[in-house]
Scaffold this active site. Sequence first.
Site, PDB file in Angstrom:
ATOM      1  N   SER A 164      30.797 -12.566 -49.254  1.00 12.36           N
ATOM      2  CA  SER A 164      31.646 -12.542 -48.053  1.00 12.36           C
ATOM      3  C   SER A 164      30.792 -12.663 -46.797  1.00 12.36           C
ATOM      4  O   SER A 164      31.032 -13.510 -45.931  1.00 12.36           O
ATOM      5  CB  SER A 164      32.439 -11.229 -48.049  1.00 12.36           C
ATOM      6  OG  SER A 164      33.045 -11.001 -46.810  1.00 12.36           O
ATOM      7  N   ASP A 179      36.875 -16.955 -47.429  1.00 11.97           N
ATOM      8  CA  ASP A 179      36.578 -15.531 -47.254  1.00 11.97           C
ATOM      9  C   ASP A 179      37.763 -14.810 -46.630  1.00 11.97           C
ATOM     10  O   ASP A 179      38.047 -13.663 -46.967  1.00 11.97           O
ATOM     11  CB  ASP A 179      35.324 -15.318 -46.391  1.00 11.97           C
ATOM     12  CG  ASP A 179      35.050 -13.832 -46.192  1.00 11.97           C
ATOM     13  OD1 ASP A 179      34.817 -13.158 -47.208  1.00 11.97           O
ATOM     14  OD2 ASP A 179      35.121 -13.334 -45.061  1.00 11.97           O
ATOM     15  N   ARG A 206      41.022  -8.396 -51.188  1.00 13.78           N
ATOM     16  CA  ARG A 206      40.162  -7.249 -51.551  1.00 13.78           C
ATOM     17  C   ARG A 206      40.620  -5.981 -50.845  1.00 13.78           C
ATOM     18  O   ARG A 206      40.592  -4.889 -51.408  1.00 13.78           O
ATOM     19  CB  ARG A 206      38.708  -7.549 -51.176  1.00 13.78           C
ATOM     20  CG  ARG A 206      38.050  -8.548 -52.116  1.00 13.78           C
ATOM     21  CD  ARG A 206      36.715  -9.013 -51.559  1.00 13.78           C
ATOM     22  NE  ARG A 206      35.773  -7.942 -51.385  1.00 13.78           N
ATOM     23  CZ  ARG A 206      34.813  -7.932 -50.451  1.00 13.78           C
ATOM     24  NH1 ARG A 206      34.671  -8.937 -49.619  1.00 13.78           N
ATOM     25  NH2 ARG A 206      33.987  -6.917 -50.376  1.00 13.78           N
ATOM     26  N   LYS A 230      29.777 -16.586 -44.491  1.00 18.59           N
ATOM     27  CA  LYS A 230      30.022 -16.749 -43.056  1.00 18.59           C
ATOM     28  C   LYS A 230      28.703 -16.970 -42.318  1.00 18.59           C
ATOM     29  O   LYS A 230      28.601 -17.841 -41.453  1.00 18.59           O
ATOM     30  CB  LYS A 230      30.729 -15.506 -42.502  1.00 18.59           C
ATOM     31  CG  LYS A 230      32.184 -15.421 -42.940  1.00 18.59           C
ATOM     32  CD  LYS A 230      32.860 -14.164 -42.472  1.00 18.59           C
ATOM     33  CE  LYS A 230      32.350 -12.934 -43.177  1.00 18.59           C
ATOM     34  NZ  LYS A 230      33.214 -11.812 -43.298  1.00 18.59           N
ATOM     35  N   HIS A 257      23.324  -9.789 -38.210  1.00 17.03           N
ATOM     36  CA  HIS A 257      24.607  -9.252 -38.663  1.00 17.03           C
ATOM     37  C   HIS A 257      24.419  -7.799 -39.066  1.00 17.03           C
ATOM     38  O   HIS A 257      23.379  -7.413 -39.581  1.00 17.03           O
ATOM     39  CB  HIS A 257      25.112 -10.071 -39.865  1.00 17.03           C
ATOM     40  CG  HIS A 257      26.473  -9.665 -40.336  1.00 17.03           C
ATOM     41  ND1 HIS A 257      27.618  -9.987 -39.651  1.00 17.03           N
ATOM     42  CD2 HIS A 257      26.871  -8.941 -41.407  1.00 17.03           C
ATOM     43  CE1 HIS A 257      28.670  -9.492 -40.285  1.00 17.03           C
ATOM     44  NE2 HIS A 257      28.243  -8.852 -41.360  1.00 17.03           N
TER      45      HIS A 257
HETATM   46  N1  URA Z   1      31.749  -7.341 -43.952  1.00 16.41           N
HETATM   47  C1  URA Z   1      32.159  -8.551 -44.430  1.00 16.41           C
HETATM   48  O1  URA Z   1      32.204  -9.552 -43.711  1.00 16.41           O
HETATM   49  N2  URA Z   1      32.525  -8.624 -45.737  1.00 16.41           N
HETATM   50  C2  URA Z   1      32.495  -7.571 -46.571  1.00 16.41           C
HETATM   51  O2  URA Z   1      32.813  -7.722 -47.727  1.00 16.41           O
HETATM   52  C3  URA Z   1      32.079  -6.315 -46.059  1.00 16.41           C
HETATM   53  C4  URA Z   1      31.705  -6.229 -44.730  1.00 16.41           C
END
Ligand code: URA
Length: 449
Positions: free
Chosen positions: A185, A163, A170, A189, A84
Amino acid sequence: MKNTFSAYSIIQKKRDKEKLTKEEITWFIEGLTKGEIADYQMSALLMAIYLNGFDKDETVALTDAMLYSGKVLNFPEQYFIDKHSTGGVGDKASFILAPIAAACGVKVPMIAGRGLGHTGGTVDKIEAIKGFKTDITLAEFESLLHERGLVLIGQTSEIAPADKKIYALRDVTATIESIPLITASIMSKKLAEGAKGIVMDIKTGNGAFMAKLSDAKKLAESIRQTGLRFNKNMMTMITDMSEPLGSAIGNSLEIIESIETLKNKGPADLTELSLALAGGMIYLAGLSKTHKDGIAKAKAALDSGAALEKFRELIIHQGGDARVIDDYSLLPHTTSTYKILATKNGFLTKMDCKSLGMHCVQLGGGRQKTTDAIDFAVGLMMEKKIGDKIKKGEALVTIHCHANQMKLAAELGVMIAKKDITITATKPRAKKKLIIEVQTKFAPKKNKR
Ligand code: URA
């Protein structure tokens, strides 16, 4: 015993800088997911967390609650590795490192995102290839992963639905830039995707969400610690995003640059980073003794063409037109270009990477509203990198635009030449390192009973 929590008392506790318990955090997130906690209550808690922080235990508890708000996959074997990136401009490394790692025996389950603000999204970019399906079911995702070793899909509402709600709040309550909230967050995932190990590319510099290196280091530490608490093998790499990665910014243009890199004809920085990340995946998978050996294996898969063939296989098995690999004219493209020329001699010393990303969005290559359609064809090609010698009259950037966008391109051109690209008479002292820090932690082996 029935618990006696209330949203009010939990918000008040965090407002007053007290530590929340796992039970309180779980109760709050479950309530949000079920629609029993109002958006304004969640927003108030988010602001209290933003201002007063979360410690390691609270961050893990939040990640856990968000993770179990949806479906959780599980691929416990060591060779299932995910990657990621926290997002950057021109970051197309996933298209290169994923087929490289898969060609080396790593199983790569990729659930990627769409563009966010000035940063492009992996899912938007791959959809530039006609027919490529990113909305397959999780069951199809699992079977493709087992059969083919590589699969790439978009976020589904089955994965970490909390999320999705929290991120949307947010985004409009100025609570994005919080290390515990970003950690929960991203990790909720990533953990739900079930891989045994995760390689995290954490960007820093003016094109990254974590512009300051000190913040990127804190985020890396927080992500590593959270991953370890969930028994995952973790590698964090902090990498520079003070100029776009490679040269292409924009969906089709980035796919072409990725294919060129898989043909071993890509830009040096993109190739270096892709090999380092793929090497990290190979190492975490237990398929090399060290990260360095992993990079050597990755390089061999790139040199032999095995990675390019894996990418072709990925396109074919997800319904895309793989002829694009040999014929770029099959990708959406513009018929016009606009060149921005240097107005003086000197050296390129600085770029406003975020602003360059936003220009691509303005051309239609990203979304200004969530409902906007993406124009795959448009984008920018950076003709120079930081440190390059510049001659007056040379092209700095080529804008790929449609014939009816020439006025917009000219306006962007003025901004790029005046503000986004800095040319000075003297050469910059030292170019920033691309890979700033790498840290690896393997989860402790579970005790045998
Ligand atoms: N990417 C995400 O998935 N969440 C965040 O809070 C920031 C970047």
